[in-house]
Design a protein around this motif. Sequence first.
Motif, PDB file in Angstrom:
ATOM      1  N   ILE A  25       0.846  -1.199   0.000  1.00  0.00           N
ATOM      2  CA  ILE A  25       0.000   0.000   0.000  1.00  0.00           C
ATOM      3  C   ILE A  25       0.881   1.248   0.000  1.00  0.00           C
ATOM      4  O   ILE A  25       2.082   1.180   0.282  1.00  0.00           O
ATOM      5  CB  ILE A  25      -0.937   0.051   1.237  1.00  0.00           C
ATOM      6  CG1 ILE A  25      -0.121   0.072   2.543  1.00  0.00           C
ATOM      7  CG2 ILE A  25      -1.896  -1.119   1.246  1.00  0.00           C
ATOM      8  CD1 ILE A  25      -0.974   0.296   3.802  1.00  0.00           C
ATOM      9  N   GLU A  26       0.270   2.375  -0.335  1.00  0.00           N
ATOM     10  CA  GLU A  26       0.972   3.657  -0.230  1.00  0.00           C
ATOM     11  C   GLU A  26      -0.038   4.699   0.220  1.00  0.00           C
ATOM     12  O   GLU A  26      -1.245   4.474   0.114  1.00  0.00           O
ATOM     13  CB  GLU A  26       1.607   4.033  -1.574  1.00  0.00           C
ATOM     14  CG  GLU A  26       0.621   4.128  -2.721  1.00  0.00           C
ATOM     15  CD  GLU A  26       1.278   4.150  -4.104  1.00  0.00           C
ATOM     16  OE1 GLU A  26       2.505   3.959  -4.198  1.00  0.00           O
ATOM     17  OE2 GLU A  26       0.549   4.348  -5.087  1.00  0.00           O
ATOM     18  N   SER A  27       0.472   5.823   0.733  1.00  0.00           N
ATOM     19  CA  SER A  27      -0.450   6.875   1.133  1.00  0.00           C
ATOM     20  C   SER A  27      -1.121   7.423  -0.106  1.00  0.00           C
ATOM     21  O   SER A  27      -0.489   7.584  -1.138  1.00  0.00           O
ATOM     22  CB  SER A  27       0.303   8.011   1.820  1.00  0.00           C
ATOM     23  OG  SER A  27       0.885   7.527   2.998  1.00  0.00           O
ATOM     24  N   ASP A  28      -2.406   7.690   0.012  1.00  0.00           N
ATOM     25  CA  ASP A  28      -3.129   8.264  -1.113  1.00  0.00           C
ATOM     26  C   ASP A  28      -3.138   9.778  -0.895  1.00  0.00           C
ATOM     27  O   ASP A  28      -3.974  10.304  -0.158  1.00  0.00           O
ATOM     28  CB  ASP A  28      -4.549   7.677  -1.136  1.00  0.00           C
ATOM     29  CG  ASP A  28      -5.422   8.370  -2.167  1.00  0.00           C
ATOM     30  OD1 ASP A  28      -4.871   8.944  -3.112  1.00  0.00           O
ATOM     31  OD2 ASP A  28      -6.660   8.312  -2.008  1.00  0.00           O
ATOM     32  N   ILE A  29      -2.176  10.439  -1.498  1.00  0.00           N
ATOM     33  CA  ILE A  29      -1.957  11.865  -1.244  1.00  0.00           C
ATOM     34  C   ILE A  29      -3.244  12.674  -1.433  1.00  0.00           C
ATOM     35  O   ILE A  29      -3.608  13.504  -0.606  1.00  0.00           O
ATOM     36  CB  ILE A  29      -0.870  12.436  -2.179  1.00  0.00           C
ATOM     37  CG1 ILE A  29       0.299  11.479  -2.311  1.00  0.00           C
ATOM     38  CG2 ILE A  29      -0.446  13.828  -1.736  1.00  0.00           C
ATOM     39  CD1 ILE A  29       1.416  11.611  -1.345  1.00  0.00           C
ATOM     40  N   GLU A  30      -3.942  12.379  -2.525  1.00  0.00           N
ATOM     41  CA  GLU A  30      -5.140  13.169  -2.814  1.00  0.00           C
ATOM     42  C   GLU A  30      -6.240  12.974  -1.768  1.00  0.00           C
ATOM     43  O   GLU A  30      -7.063  13.852  -1.561  1.00  0.00           O
ATOM     44  CB  GLU A  30      -5.691  12.826  -4.201  1.00  0.00           C
ATOM     45  CG  GLU A  30      -4.879  13.492  -5.298  1.00  0.00           C
ATOM     46  CD  GLU A  30      -4.988  12.760  -6.632  1.00  0.00           C
ATOM     47  OE1 GLU A  30      -6.073  12.223  -6.936  1.00  0.00           O
ATOM     48  OE2 GLU A  30      -3.978  12.721  -7.348  1.00  0.00           O
ATOM     49  N   GLY A  31      -6.231  11.794  -1.144  1.00  0.00           N
ATOM     50  CA  GLY A  31      -7.280  11.497  -0.164  1.00  0.00           C
ATOM     51  C   GLY A  31      -7.039  12.127   1.207  1.00  0.00           C
ATOM     52  O   GLY A  31      -7.904  12.071   2.071  1.00  0.00           O
ATOM     53  N   GLY A  32      -5.862  12.695   1.439  1.00  0.00           N
ATOM     54  CA  GLY A  32      -5.570  13.338   2.714  1.00  0.00           C
ATOM     55  C   GLY A  32      -5.038  12.377   3.760  1.00  0.00           C
ATOM     56  O   GLY A  32      -4.723  11.218   3.456  1.00  0.00           O
ATOM     57  N   VAL A  33      -5.004  12.849   5.000  1.00  0.00           N
ATOM     58  CA  VAL A  33      -4.428  12.046   6.087  1.00  0.00           C
ATOM     59  C   VAL A  33      -5.242  10.771   6.319  1.00  0.00           C
ATOM     60  O   VAL A  33      -6.473  10.804   6.305  1.00  0.00           O
ATOM     61  CB  VAL A  33      -4.393  12.873   7.401  1.00  0.00           C
ATOM     62  CG1 VAL A  33      -3.769  12.058   8.530  1.00  0.00           C
ATOM     63  CG2 VAL A  33      -3.607  14.159   7.181  1.00  0.00           C
TER      64      VAL A  33
END
Length: 400
Positions: free
Chosen positions: A368-376
């Motif tokens: 998995i990776e952080s979904d930048i567009e989705g926020g924290v």
Amino acid sequence: MNNKEKTSPFTPGNPVPIELFVGRLDKINELVRYVGQSSSGKQENVFLVGERGIGKSSLASFLRYYVSTKKNMLGIHVFLGRVSTMEEMVRHIFDEILKEAKTQTWYENIAQLFGNRIRQVGLFDISVTFAPPERDLRELVRDFPAALNNLLQKLKEERAGLFIALDDIDALVDNAEFANWYKSFADDIATHYEKFPVFIMLVGLHEKRDILSNIQPSLMRIFRVIEIEKLTDEEVRTFMSQAFGKADVKVEPEAMEWMVDSSSGLPVMMHEIGDATFWADTDGVIDKDDAVTGLLAAAENIGQKYLTPQVYRAIRSQRYMAILRKFGKRKQFISRYFRKRELEVKLTAEEKRVLNNFLRRMKDLGVIESDIEGGVGAYRFVNDMYPVYIWLESTRFERR
Ligand SMILES: Nc1ncnc2c1ncn2[C@@H]1O[C@H](COP(=O)(O)OP(=O)(O)OP(=O)(O)O)[C@@H](O)[C@H]1O
Ligand SMILES: [Mg+2]
């Protein structure tokens, strides 16, 4: 049917044979348009991108077949798996051209270009290989446009142009020389040749395209990017019925829907599921039971073949499996994107305690990776295959 005589029509892990290729119509039309441009003299460069296993090589192979048979191009599809130097790259390219030409009546026209650097291999001189000394290779790297141009001159009467797909370019792209070499190649053609009927397609993952653009930002203006994604359920259904049809195996509607749904539009899944189901069947008719048995066997194969051992172990560990199962028992509910908060509410107190550890581990493993567009607190699976695999594993778990 006797099991020993059965041959599976499925090709998990290899580009699909032309007659079983499905979908990608819009991309093919677009690509054929660019190939058409190049055969009228305008050199074109395409970057075909997509996730691992989404069908890039199959599309490249289909396109090569199409332009060779319908557009009168000389088409080659070069796999550069372990190639990391320009010299090895040009050797592979000319080697493929030579092998392709060998099957043609006009072979002698171009054989002389290769001089005495052609080696006959195998009995009866059936096969040829291009094996020049290093010094010649360096020259070919430097004068690549001129070398191709000489070839094109010899081929003028026979072929409308040259189609080159460079596949598995990971190691090559990691060599910074490649981006700079390509840029000079394209510039050289644009300034020195009025007509240069050559179509080149690089085939690779998104990350590889990013690497190229970091090394040589202006290179990205040269490429047209074609991206491929999942197949539609309808395309998967067409594939399944053609593949089973080819093997003379009947599929009951319920079993068909089960296989189509489980494939989730992913070509890799579709072949693994089809193949495992094909072998699970004993009476020439696929029913729901065969499909379920097939799916469970496919899950095992997929885990072992496509996940790294670390990811495989982590996903199957008791500790994490308990959390992963909470992603949803029905496949439809498993999305590529998720939020920590939404996951958390489904967990027991004990599972909650390992959640942070779980997320960190999955991130470290590249699942998995952080979904930048989705926020924290928003995450996404790196590959579409992961959530589908997780669903498969939890299905297996439930059945045990
Ligand atoms: N359009 C298609 N129709 C039918 N089967 C396909 C199609 N595209 C891909 N496949 C099948 O899906 C699997 C993966 O395809 P392929 O090897 O072409 O993907 P890839 O994107 O090149 O993968 P990798 O990133 O590993 O190089 C193979 O088993 C192939 O036979
Ligand atoms: Mg491939």
